[in-house]
Design a protein around this motif. Sequence first.
Motif, PDB file in Angstrom:
ATOM      1  N   UNK A 210      -2.007  -8.464  -2.030  1.00 20.38           N
ATOM      2  CA  UNK A 210      -0.833  -7.884  -1.394  1.00 20.38           C
ATOM      3  C   UNK A 210      -0.840  -6.382  -1.633  1.00 20.38           C
ATOM      4  N   UNK A 211      -0.624  -5.626  -0.602  1.00 16.50           N
ATOM      5  CA  UNK A 211      -0.596  -4.176  -0.687  1.00 16.50           C
ATOM      6  C   UNK A 211       0.830  -3.726  -0.918  1.00 16.50           C
ATOM      7  N   UNK A 212       1.014  -2.901  -1.899  1.00 19.71           N
ATOM      8  CA  UNK A 212       2.330  -2.312  -2.094  1.00 19.71           C
ATOM      9  C   UNK A 212       2.142  -0.829  -2.344  1.00 19.71           C
ATOM     10  N   UNK A 213       3.135  -0.084  -1.961  1.00 23.61           N
ATOM     11  CA  UNK A 213       3.042   1.360  -2.132  1.00 23.61           C
ATOM     12  C   UNK A 213       4.436   1.952  -2.148  1.00 23.61           C
ATOM     13  N   UNK A 214       4.636   2.943  -2.994  1.00 27.46           N
ATOM     14  CA  UNK A 214       5.923   3.630  -2.999  1.00 27.46           C
ATOM     15  C   UNK A 214       6.111   4.391  -1.695  1.00 27.46           C
ATOM     16  N   UNK A 215       5.006   4.667  -1.019  1.00 26.33           N
ATOM     17  CA  UNK A 215       5.070   5.392   0.247  1.00 26.33           C
ATOM     18  C   UNK A 215       4.992   4.433   1.442  1.00 26.33           C
ATOM     19  N   UNK A 216       5.214   3.160   1.175  1.00 31.25           N
ATOM     20  CA  UNK A 216       5.127   2.157   2.243  1.00 31.25           C
ATOM     21  C   UNK A 216       6.122   2.478   3.349  1.00 31.25           C
ATOM     22  N   UNK A 217       5.655   2.335   4.569  1.00 27.99           N
ATOM     23  CA  UNK A 217       6.552   2.554   5.697  1.00 27.99           C
ATOM     24  C   UNK A 217       7.185   1.247   6.130  1.00 27.99           C
ATOM     25  N   UNK A 218       6.654   0.131   5.642  1.00 29.61           N
ATOM     26  CA  UNK A 218       7.180  -1.183   5.995  1.00 29.61           C
ATOM     27  C   UNK A 218       7.803  -1.830   4.762  1.00 29.61           C
ATOM     28  N   UNK A 219       8.916  -2.502   4.993  1.00 26.82           N
ATOM     29  CA  UNK A 219       9.550  -3.286   3.939  1.00 26.82           C
ATOM     30  C   UNK A 219       9.633  -4.713   4.454  1.00 26.82           C
ATOM     31  N   UNK A 220       9.069  -5.631   3.678  1.00 25.89           N
ATOM     32  CA  UNK A 220       9.019  -7.034   4.074  1.00 25.89           C
ATOM     33  C   UNK A 220       9.931  -7.824   3.140  1.00 25.89           C
ATOM     34  N   UNK A 221      10.834  -8.600   3.742  1.00 26.24           N
ATOM     35  CA  UNK A 221      11.785  -9.416   2.984  1.00 26.24           C
ATOM     36  C   UNK A 221      11.496 -10.881   3.239  1.00 26.24           C
ATOM     37  N   UNK A 222      11.489 -11.672   2.164  1.00 24.08           N
ATOM     38  CA  UNK A 222      11.242 -13.093   2.334  1.00 24.08           C
ATOM     39  C   UNK A 222      11.098 -13.792   1.006  1.00 24.08           C
ATOM     40  N   UNK A 223      10.440 -14.937   1.038  1.00 23.63           N
ATOM     41  CA  UNK A 223      10.182 -15.749  -0.140  1.00 23.63           C
ATOM     42  C   UNK A 223       8.669 -15.975  -0.198  1.00 23.63           C
ATOM     43  N   UNK A 224       8.074 -15.667  -1.339  1.00 25.74           N
ATOM     44  CA  UNK A 224       6.607 -15.692  -1.471  1.00 25.74           C
ATOM     45  C   UNK A 224       5.962 -17.006  -1.070  1.00 25.74           C
ATOM     46  N   UNK A 225       6.597 -18.135  -1.371  1.00 24.64           N
ATOM     47  CA  UNK A 225       5.931 -19.407  -1.097  1.00 24.64           C
ATOM     48  C   UNK A 225       6.207 -19.935   0.308  1.00 24.64           C
ATOM     49  N   UNK A 226       6.852 -19.151   1.151  1.00 24.91           N
ATOM     50  CA  UNK A 226       7.106 -19.535   2.549  1.00 24.91           C
ATOM     51  C   UNK A 226       5.820 -19.316   3.362  1.00 24.91           C
ATOM     52  N   UNK A 227       5.388 -20.336   4.093  1.00 19.38           N
ATOM     53  CA  UNK A 227       4.153 -20.235   4.872  1.00 19.38           C
ATOM     54  C   UNK A 227       4.194 -19.125   5.906  1.00 19.38           C
ATOM     55  N   UNK A 228       5.333 -18.938   6.554  1.00 13.45           N
ATOM     56  CA  UNK A 228       5.441 -17.887   7.569  1.00 13.45           C
ATOM     57  C   UNK A 228       5.343 -16.512   6.920  1.00 13.45           C
ATOM     58  N   UNK A 229       5.944 -16.353   5.762  1.00 14.52           N
ATOM     59  CA  UNK A 229       5.848 -15.087   5.028  1.00 14.52           C
ATOM     60  C   UNK A 229       4.394 -14.845   4.630  1.00 14.52           C
ATOM     61  N   UNK A 230       3.714 -15.877   4.163  1.00 15.72           N
ATOM     62  CA  UNK A 230       2.300 -15.735   3.783  1.00 15.72           C
ATOM     63  C   UNK A 230       1.462 -15.275   4.966  1.00 15.72           C
ATOM     64  N   UNK A 231       1.701 -15.859   6.143  1.00 14.85           N
ATOM     65  CA  UNK A 231       0.956 -15.444   7.345  1.00 14.85           C
ATOM     66  C   UNK A 231       1.202 -13.969   7.648  1.00 14.85           C
TER      67      UNK A 231
ATOM     68  N   UNK B 121       2.882  -1.828   2.776  1.00 14.39           N
ATOM     69  CA  UNK B 121       4.220  -2.421   2.766  1.00 14.39           C
ATOM     70  C   UNK B 121       4.693  -2.660   1.344  1.00 14.39           C
ATOM     71  N   UNK B 122       5.984  -2.807   1.233  1.00 13.60           N
ATOM     72  CA  UNK B 122       6.607  -3.195  -0.022  1.00 13.60           C
ATOM     73  C   UNK B 122       7.282  -4.534   0.219  1.00 13.60           C
ATOM     74  N   UNK B 123       7.032  -5.504  -0.671  1.00 16.96           N
ATOM     75  CA  UNK B 123       7.580  -6.838  -0.510  1.00 16.96           C
ATOM     76  C   UNK B 123       8.827  -7.010  -1.372  1.00 16.96           C
ATOM     77  N   UNK B 124       9.864  -7.570  -0.763  1.00 15.29           N
ATOM     78  CA  UNK B 124      11.126  -7.840  -1.458  1.00 15.29           C
ATOM     79  C   UNK B 124      11.351  -9.354  -1.426  1.00 15.29           C
ATOM     80  N   UNK B 125      11.280  -9.969  -2.588  1.00 16.01           N
ATOM     81  CA  UNK B 125      11.417 -11.426  -2.698  1.00 16.01           C
ATOM     82  C   UNK B 125      12.892 -11.775  -2.874  1.00 16.01           C
ATOM     83  N   UNK B 126      13.439 -12.565  -1.942  1.00 14.26           N
ATOM     84  CA  UNK B 126      14.840 -12.967  -2.011  1.00 14.26           C
ATOM     85  C   UNK B 126      15.171 -13.687  -3.312  1.00 14.26           C
ATOM     86  N   UNK B 127      14.181 -14.315  -3.941  1.00 12.09           N
ATOM     87  CA  UNK B 127      14.425 -15.029  -5.202  1.00 12.09           C
ATOM     88  C   UNK B 127      14.687 -14.043  -6.340  1.00 12.09           C
ATOM     89  N   UNK B 128      14.105 -12.852  -6.249  1.00 10.43           N
ATOM     90  CA  UNK B 128      14.272 -11.837  -7.293  1.00 10.43           C
ATOM     91  C   UNK B 128      15.253 -10.749  -6.879  1.00 10.43           C
TER      92      UNK B 128
END
Length: 121
Positions: free
Chosen positions: A1-22, A34-41
């Motif tokens: 998973x790519x994360x960056x403080x300079x990410x232009x994309x923010x992705x929200x979801x749950x890590x174990x969701x198949x659609x999020x994984x895709x 992108x920066x990933x934001x996990x709804x669980x956390x």
Amino acid sequence: MTTSKEATLHVYGIKNCNTVKKALDWLTENNKSFEFHDFKKEPATAEKLEEWEQHVPFETLVNKKGTTWRKLDKSEQESVVDAKSANKVLLENNSMIKRPIVEYKNGILVGFDEEAYKTQL
């Protein structure tokens, strides 16, 4: 998973969701930062839901196909009639938010649609 403080994309979801994984796989394979934001956390906030509703109707954010929706009693399901009532239920049940949600410069994408990702991101 790519994360960056300079990410232009923010992705929200749950890590174990198949659609999020895709979606995360597609973003990584296409070198999108992108920066990933996990709804669980990091649960969604009322402000974030209202921000997303500036781009899509509240109905788009409510995942009525998932188990969380089906676990609601009928009266709770029927109470979701506008953004205010939807947001109340979504804040209590973050896993009922359709995912992933990808914030990008010009708006948001809800769910994973490869063609939309290709043209919008």
